[in-house]
Write an enzyme that holds these catalytic residues in place. Structure first.
Site, PDB file in Angstrom:
ATOM      1  N   LYS A  25       0.822  -1.210   0.000  1.00  0.00           N
ATOM      2  CA  LYS A  25       0.000   0.000   0.000  1.00  0.00           C
ATOM      3  C   LYS A  25       0.863   1.271   0.000  1.00  0.00           C
ATOM      4  CE  LYS A  25      -3.935   0.117   2.100  1.00  0.00           C
ATOM      5  NZ  LYS A  25      -4.833  -0.128   3.211  1.00  0.00           N
ATOM      6  N   ARG A  95      -3.084   2.815   8.798  1.00  0.00           N
ATOM      7  CA  ARG A  95      -3.434   1.552   8.150  1.00  0.00           C
ATOM      8  C   ARG A  95      -2.221   0.657   8.012  1.00  0.00           C
ATOM      9  NH1 ARG A  95      -8.316   2.465   4.806  1.00  0.00           N
ATOM     10  NH2 ARG A  95      -8.629   4.704   4.760  1.00  0.00           N
ATOM     11  N   GLY A 104      -7.862  -7.097   4.908  1.00  0.00           N
ATOM     12  CA  GLY A 104      -8.705  -7.174   6.100  1.00  0.00           C
ATOM     13  C   GLY A 104      -8.134  -7.957   7.272  1.00  0.00           C
ATOM     14  N   MET A 106      -5.354  -7.259   9.103  1.00  0.00           N
ATOM     15  CA  MET A 106      -4.735  -6.479  10.177  1.00  0.00           C
ATOM     16  C   MET A 106      -5.598  -5.262  10.494  1.00  0.00           C
ATOM     17  SD  MET A 106      -0.774  -6.895   9.199  1.00  0.00           S
ATOM     18  CE  MET A 106      -1.055  -6.722   7.476  1.00  0.00           C
ATOM     19  N   ARG A 340      -3.959  -1.516  -6.590  1.00  0.00           N
ATOM     20  CA  ARG A 340      -3.122  -2.724  -6.548  1.00  0.00           C
ATOM     21  C   ARG A 340      -3.531  -3.619  -7.705  1.00  0.00           C
ATOM     22  NH1 ARG A 340      -5.846  -4.715  -0.972  1.00  0.00           N
ATOM     23  NH2 ARG A 340      -7.965  -4.761  -1.720  1.00  0.00           N
ATOM     24  N   HIS A 456      -4.464 -44.731  -5.455  1.00  0.00           N
ATOM     25  CA  HIS A 456      -5.145 -45.206  -6.644  1.00  0.00           C
ATOM     26  C   HIS A 456      -6.338 -44.330  -7.041  1.00  0.00           C
ATOM     27  CE1 HIS A 456      -6.565 -48.033  -9.545  1.00  0.00           C
ATOM     28  NE2 HIS A 456      -7.774 -47.890  -9.014  1.00  0.00           N
ATOM     29  N   ARG A 618       4.189 -49.074 -20.211  1.00  0.00           N
ATOM     30  CA  ARG A 618       4.922 -49.675 -19.095  1.00  0.00           C
ATOM     31  C   ARG A 618       4.438 -51.099 -18.875  1.00  0.00           C
ATOM     32  NH1 ARG A 618       4.523 -47.042 -13.246  1.00  0.00           N
ATOM     33  NH2 ARG A 618       2.481 -48.031 -13.253  1.00  0.00           N
ATOM     34  N   GLU A 754      12.721 -45.036 -10.226  1.00  0.00           N
ATOM     35  CA  GLU A 754      11.765 -44.661  -9.183  1.00  0.00           C
ATOM     36  C   GLU A 754      12.134 -45.191  -7.804  1.00  0.00           C
ATOM     37  OE1 GLU A 754       7.831 -46.148 -10.200  1.00  0.00           O
ATOM     38  OE2 GLU A 754       8.651 -47.878 -11.245  1.00  0.00           O
ATOM     39  N   SER A 773      12.562 -42.866 -17.444  1.00  0.00           N
ATOM     40  CA  SER A 773      11.427 -42.043 -17.046  1.00  0.00           C
ATOM     41  C   SER A 773      11.361 -42.074 -15.525  1.00  0.00           C
ATOM     42  CB  SER A 773      10.130 -42.588 -17.655  1.00  0.00           C
ATOM     43  OG  SER A 773       9.053 -41.782 -17.232  1.00  0.00           O
ATOM     44  N   GLY A 775       9.912 -41.991 -12.045  1.00  0.00           N
ATOM     45  CA  GLY A 775       8.625 -42.196 -11.374  1.00  0.00           C
ATOM     46  C   GLY A 775       8.718 -41.517 -10.027  1.00  0.00           C
ATOM     47  N   THR A 776       8.370 -40.249 -10.024  1.00  0.00           N
ATOM     48  CA  THR A 776       8.606 -39.469  -8.802  1.00  0.00           C
ATOM     49  C   THR A 776       7.616 -39.783  -7.689  1.00  0.00           C
ATOM     50  OG1 THR A 776       7.440 -37.697  -9.930  1.00  0.00           O
ATOM     51  CG2 THR A 776       9.847 -37.536  -9.834  1.00  0.00           C
ATOM     52  N   CYS A 841       7.235 -39.156 -15.155  1.00  0.00           N
ATOM     53  CA  CYS A 841       5.837 -39.539 -15.311  1.00  0.00           C
ATOM     54  C   CYS A 841       5.112 -39.658 -13.990  1.00  0.00           C
ATOM     55  CB  CYS A 841       5.707 -40.822 -16.122  1.00  0.00           C
ATOM     56  SG  CYS A 841       6.495 -42.220 -15.329  1.00  0.00           S
ATOM     57  N   TYR A 861      11.226 -34.208 -21.141  1.00  0.00           N
ATOM     58  CA  TYR A 861       9.775 -34.003 -21.118  1.00  0.00           C
ATOM     59  C   TYR A 861       9.191 -34.326 -19.749  1.00  0.00           C
ATOM     60  CZ  TYR A 861       9.282 -39.074 -21.400  1.00  0.00           C
ATOM     61  OH  TYR A 861       9.356 -40.409 -21.129  1.00  0.00           O
TER      62      TYR A 861
HETATM   63  C1  PEP Z   1       5.674 -43.263 -10.137  1.00  0.00           C
HETATM   64  O1  PEP Z   1       6.026 -44.015  -9.250  1.00  0.00           O
HETATM   65  O2  PEP Z   1       5.950 -42.053 -10.138  1.00  0.00           O
HETATM   66  C2  PEP Z   1       4.884 -43.745 -11.264  1.00  0.00           C
HETATM   67  C3  PEP Z   1       4.611 -42.979 -12.287  1.00  0.00           C
HETATM   68  O3  PEP Z   1       4.397 -44.996 -11.161  1.00  0.00           O
HETATM   69  P1  PEP Z   1       3.091 -45.388 -10.320  1.00  0.00           P
HETATM   70  O4  PEP Z   1       2.468 -44.132  -9.813  1.00  0.00           O
HETATM   71  O5  PEP Z   1       2.215 -46.121 -11.222  1.00  0.00           O
HETATM   72  O6  PEP Z   1       3.682 -46.205  -9.235  1.00  0.00           O
HETATM   73 MG    MG Z   2       5.840 -46.152  -9.633  1.00  0.00          MG
END
Ligand code: PEP
Ligand code: MG
Length: 884
Positions: A25, A95, A104, A106, A340, A456, A618, A754, A773, A775-776, A841, A861
């Site tokens: 402000k 203010r 709003g 404070m 703002r 799932h 996969r 993974e 790939s 698999g996070t 992925c 990617y």
């Molecule tokens: C993962 O583990 O990130 C993955 C993509 O595989 P899933 O979720 O099917 O275990």
């Molecule tokens: Mg996995």
């Protein structure tokens, strides 16, 4: 030693660049003043002063008081008015002004400077308007009393109600000058009484106390909650703006209002705002009188109206963004009190950004950086009407975005039947299993008591664009599965609830929804994003509809087709169970024989939808418990207890114990016979899948003249040898199919990374892989050592609330920890194979912050659920732009 720090800035000393010191402000006021927009004169006490006081038990830093005194002297000099003067009194507002807007949250004090001594002069200066002066005075005592001195609100409210009752009127505005004078006297007595005789009347002292009260309000509970919800650091502190009061309540030639430079709900460039004549800002906010449409101001105050229009344009042009402004007109003269960058709906964000590029106001790059990728979600799904206000009955995990209204159903068969007839259904389950898929598919939304963001239910719902709130804390589904208790209310089959899968909130009844809005502006933003991004964007999908949707939303391929999802359909589950439970190779071969043609048909659909683009299939990654009947079924256990023939009392006790045991029960954390482990035990499974893939590819090639780029992926590899063995099985089967068909297609064989060990030994694994790939989801589960199905419902929520972790790591990648495994995997993989193609992925592939990280980590990617493809495209473009 004197403190040399400059804690106070006059209005003409600041500008927009000093936002971190002067707050949003203060910096904006200074900037408006700098560019010639009329603002009431002011000075600002810096955030640094607030922080210094906060860090010293509330004690002001040396020199601050003197600096405020001096700034007040200068303000008096500039305005020609004096605080406490009986002739020409200065009145000021105090203010808060945080660096990031906290509307709003404070405290504010208005009309400071009015007193027994000055009230007469205030009236005289307002053309003898006594009512106005006493109204200011009683408002001041009320506000100052409550905010600064902590007098209970009801003390004043009761007295005000009494005064109105005594006079037999309903509105504050029906009280005349004499009434207000008497009320002011009463207020003063009450305040003084509440403070045990310590009411301060010296306006300079009041000012110091008011500034201090604003400092303290930085840490009031609602500000803390807001900061936490919006990720604003407590260490920033608030600035305090002391500004000459201007009055919108000085009669019919005065007014106050709010306006936007464009419609914040649609983004259209049109007049948008409201005003009230003879009113102060709080009247607009309090909703006592209904504000009038801004367009009507042209008739009432034409000069100020036209000046306001010009000022709006000037401010928008200067700030190059949609402005949200507050103004006051005092006796026909316009003052801007605030501007703002306006909060806006997702639709308005997209439309205004695209329009501003067309108008030459901003560049494409600026437009891309301005639109929050997560906001695009709201445009892709139905959303709850932004005007809908209600309190959620429970808040779970925002597992799949969008909004859903439906009648409750407690089992998948019932949901499938009712949903199939076109009824809107919300499927409520303790958690979902593959057996439920047919019910999930036709529901508007899914609500579960258990499970996390990558469980799932969440993954499946997200893929299909079905709203899902998972792991709703404390909801109880009765053992027979016919009712759900949320808080102290119980809902049964057919009762209606609304889910907000974007926030995790659940509401009673049917909230109004607004439809998705994928329009030309949306497409334009996507097209611009594609010009700038380096990162490819693919989708996770395993059927024709999802793959086609993904392609329509801009996906450049499939980064993950989970073959186990294809096994989940109700008609296939028996064969799949047979395959898993087979006691010998013959039985297994028979089961596989049944499955192969089904798999081939699935693959043909996907390859056809994605012709000309790569598709990563996969091989089976079975979380075994998802395919097997639940042996710890509660009713079975209760039955067993009943068979022991205990007394009713014992039975009740043990039933209760059972409920507790169930609530503490953890899922298999999915570290068993998963991924390629099953395929190592039973090579006939990957062999069947490889054959099905190749037959499908050849069939589509033959039929449609073109097929997808085939990438076969081995899951959950931790040792190079596993990949070598699997690769061998795949290559043999594939080559055999080619030979039989007398035709070939191109294909590659790669692996998921993974598990931490795979990242650590990525240089070795790369020897046998054509691509990686990441698999996070599993990399997060195993890297942090937390179960993806249970942790979010348990301690993880507490960790995020208590800021032990800044974010849910299943939602947004833990960049410092798990992120290192990704970076290491990429680097090590590429030391072995310099051009190794790498992607992601896991669900993080659709999270904007994680996408930016993957860009920096040098991946090729990201792959995410189809509906998140536009988000990932925009996030990837922003990552590239930020790098420049
Ligand atoms: C993962 O583990 O990130 C993955 C993509 O595989 P899933 O979720 O099917 O275990
Ligand atoms: Mg996995």
């Amino acid at each position: 030693m004197t403190d040399q720090t400059k804690y106070v800035y006059d209005l003409n000393e600041g500008d927009a660049s000093l936002k971190s010191l002067l707050g949003g402000k203060g910096a904006n006021l200074a900037e408006m003043n700098r560019i010639g927009v009329p603002v009431p004169d002011a000075f600002t006490v810096t955030t640094q002063a607030c922080v210094a006081a906060m860090n010293n038990n509330g004690e002001w830093p040396a020199g601050l008081r003197e600096q405020v005194e001096a700034a007040l002297d200068r303000l008096e000099e500039r305005t020609g008015k004096v605080l406490g003067s009986t002739e020409n009194p200065l009145l000021v507002s105090i203010r808060s002004g945080a660096v990031f807007s906290m509307p709003g949250m404070m405290d504010t004090v208005l009309n400071l400077g009015i007193s027994d001594d000055t009230v007469g002069a205030v009236a005289a200066l307002a053309d003898g308007n006594e009512r106005f002066a006493w109204d200011c005075y009683r408002r001041f005592i009320q506000m100052y009393g409550e905010v600064v001195e902590g007098v209970d609100q009801y003390v004043f409210e009761d007295a005000l109600t009494e005064a109105k009752e005594a006079k037999g009127v309903a509105n504050d505005t029906d009280l005349d000058a004499e009434d207000l004078k008497a009320l002011t006297k009463k207020f003063k007595e009450l305040a003084n009484e509440a403070l045990g005789g310590h009411w301060t009347t010296d306006p300079r002292e009041q000012l110091m106390r008011a500034i201090n009260a604003v400092f303290l309000s930085w840490n009031n509970p609602r500000a803390e909650v807001y900061r936490k919800a919006n990720g604003i650091s407590r260490d920033l502190g608030t600035a305090v703006n002391v500004q000459q009061m201007v009055f919108g309540n000085r009669g019919e030639t005065s007014a106050t209002g709010v306006c936007f430079s464009r419609n914040p709900s649609t983004g259209a460039k049109e007049l948008y705002g409201e005003f009230l004549t003879n009113a102060q800002g709080e009247d607009v906010v309090a909703g006592i009188r209904t504000p009038r449409n801004l367009a009507e101001m042209e008739d009432v105050l034409p000069e100020a109206f036209h000046e306001l229009l010009a000022t709006m344009d000037k401010l928008e042009l200067h700030n190059k963004d949609l402005q949200d402004m507050e103004f006051t007109i005092e006796d026909r003269k316009l003052y801007m009190l605030q501007t703002r960058n306006g909060k806006r709906t997702a639709a308005a964000a997209v439309k205004s950004a695209v329009d501003m590029v067309d108008e030459g106001l901003i560049t494409k790059e600026e437009a891309l950086l301005r639109i929050n990728p997560s906001d695009l979600d709201a445009l892709l799904h139905p959303a709850i009407d932004p005007n809908f206000k209600a309190t959620a009955i429970v808040k779970g995990l925002p597992a799949s975005p969008g909004a859903a209204v439906g009648a409750l159903s407690f089992n998948a068969d019932d949901a499938a039947e009712r949903g199939g007839k076109g009824e809107s259904v919300i499927l409520v389950r303790y958690e979902t299993t593959p057996d439920d898929i047919h019910g999930v598919m036709v529901s508007q939304g899914v609500l579960t008591a258990h499970g996390g963001m990558t469980s799932h239910a969440a993954v499946v719902a997200r893929g299909m664009g079905i709203t899902c709130v998972a792991g709703a804390p404390g909801i109880k589904i009765d053992p027979k599965g016919e009712t759900v208790t949320i808080g102290d209310k119980t809902y049964g089959t057919g009762d209606t609830l609304t889910l907000n899968g974007t926030t995790g909130e659940v509401f009673e009844g049917a909230a109004p929804l607004v439809p998705p809005s994928i329009n030309e502006d949306f497409e334009q933003v996507g097209a611009w994003a594609d010009e700038y991004r380096r990162l490819g964007v693919r989708a996770n999908a395993e059927n024709f509809e999802d793959a086609s949707k993904a392609r329509e939303l801009g996906a450049e391929g499939i980064g993950l087709a989970r073959t186990e999802h294809m096994f989940m359909a109700a008609d296939r589950l028996p064969s799949v169970r047979k395959m898993i439970l087979a006691t010998n190779e013959e039985e297994r071969a028979a089961a596989l024989e049944e499955i192969l043609p089904l798999q081939q048909a699935d693959f043909e659909e996907i390859f056809s939808a994605m012709k000309g683009l790569p598709v990563t299939v996969r091989l089976l990654d079975p979380p075994l418990h998802e395919f097997l009947p639940n042996i710890v079924d509660q009713s079975l256990l209760v039955q067993k207890l009943e068979l022991t023939g205990g007394s009713e009392e014992d039975l009740a006790k043990e039933r209760k114990l059972l409920a507790q045991v169930k609530s503490l029960h953890e899922q298999n954390p999915m570290l068993g016979t998963r991924g390629c482990r099953l395929a190592m035990l039973y090579p006939s499974i990957p062999e069947m899948q490889a054959r099905a893939i190749i037959r499908a590819a050849l069939a589509v090639q033959e039929r449609e003249g073109e097929t997808a780029g085939i990438e076969i992926m081995v899951p959950l590899v931790v040792i190079k040898k596993e990949l070598e063995v699997q690769r061998d099985i795949v290559v043999k089967a594939v080559e055999d199919e080619f030979e039989k068909a007398g035709k070939r297609v191109d294909y590659t064989v790669g692996t998921m990374i993974e598990i931490p060990r795979a990242a650590l030994t990525a240089n070795e694994i790369a020897e046998a892989a054509d691509f990686f790939s990441f698999g996070t989801n599993d990399l997060t589960q195993t890297g942090i050592g937390i179960s993806r199905d249970d942790a979010e419902a348990g301690f993880l929520g507490h960790y995020v609330d208590a800021e032990v972790m800044s974010k849910n790591p299943f939602e947004s990648l833990d960049q410092n920890g798990v992120g290192q495994l990704v970076e290491m995997g990429v680097e090590k993989g590429r030391t072995t194979k310099p051009g190794l193609k790498t992607g992601v992925c896991g669900e993080h592939g659709g999270d904007p912050e994680s996408v930016e990280f993957f860009h920096r980590a040098g991946l090729d990617y990201v792959s995410c659920s189809p509906f998140r493809v536009p988000i990932a495209r925009l996030a990837a473009a922003r990552a590239a732009l930020r790098e420049q």
